[in-house]
Write an enzyme that holds these catalytic residues in place. Structure first.
Site, mmCIF file in Angstrom:
data_model
loop_
_atom_site.group_PDB
_atom_site.id
_atom_site.type_symbol
_atom_site.label_atom_id
_atom_site.label_comp_id
_atom_site.label_asym_id
_atom_site.label_seq_id
_atom_site.Cartn_x
_atom_site.Cartn_y
_atom_site.Cartn_z
ATOM 1 N N CYS A 76 0.859 -1.177 0.000
ATOM 2 C CA CYS A 76 0.000 0.000 0.000
ATOM 3 C C CYS A 76 0.900 1.234 0.000
ATOM 4 O O CYS A 76 1.411 1.651 1.039
ATOM 5 C CB CYS A 76 -0.908 -0.005 1.232
ATOM 6 S SG CYS A 76 -2.058 1.375 1.250
ATOM 7 N N LEU A 77 1.119 1.771 -1.196
ATOM 8 C CA LEU A 77 1.993 2.926 -1.368
ATOM 9 C C LEU A 77 1.456 3.741 -2.534
ATOM 10 O O LEU A 77 1.272 3.214 -3.639
ATOM 11 C CB LEU A 77 3.425 2.443 -1.638
ATOM 12 C CG LEU A 77 4.521 3.477 -1.713
ATOM 13 C CD1 LEU A 77 4.672 4.222 -0.390
ATOM 14 C CD2 LEU A 77 5.844 2.819 -2.084
#
Length: 98
Positions: free
Chosen positions: A31-32
Site C-alpha cells: 500500500c503505497l
C-alpha cells in the site's frame, strides 16, 4: 514487473517473502501511493525505479498505520509497539532467515 506502458503506468511490485508490516498484505501487495495511478495514487512518468525503491525502503522503515492493508498489524504497531517489533523479528527469522 514493468507494464508495456511504463513509464506511463507504475511497475507492479510485490514481496515474495512474507513480511509482518501494516502496509503489506499476505499476498505481498504494497500500500503505497506511488504504485498507483491518479486519482487514487501519485504515480508520475517522471518517477524512476530507484526513486520507487527508495519510497518502498522508507515505508519499510516508517510504516503508515493510518493507511493499512493489515488492520490488525496496524493496530498493534500503533498501540503495542513492543509486540509488533517482536512479531516482526520472528517473521523475519522464520521467513527470511535462511
Amino acid at each position: 514487473l514493468c507494464p508495456l506502458r511504463y513509464p506511463f503506468e507504475p511497475p507492479r511490485i510485490r514481496f515474495l517473502t512474507p513480511i509482518y508490516h501494516p502496509n503489506i498484505d499476505s499476498a505481498g501487495r504494497i500500500c503505497l501511493d506511488v504504485l498507483k495511478l491518479p486519482p487514487q495514487g501519485a504515480w508520475r512518468p517522471s518517477l524512476n525505479i530507484p526513486t520507487l525503491l527508495s519510497s518502498i525502503q522508507l515505508l519499510m522503515a516508517e510504516p503508515n498505520p493510518d493507511d493499512p492493508l493489515m488492520a490488525d498489524i496496524s493496530s498493534e504497531y500503533k498501540y503495542n509497539r513492543q509486540l509488533f517489533l517482536l512479531r516482526a523479528r520472528e517473521w523475519t527469522q522464520k521467513h527470511a532467515g535462511q
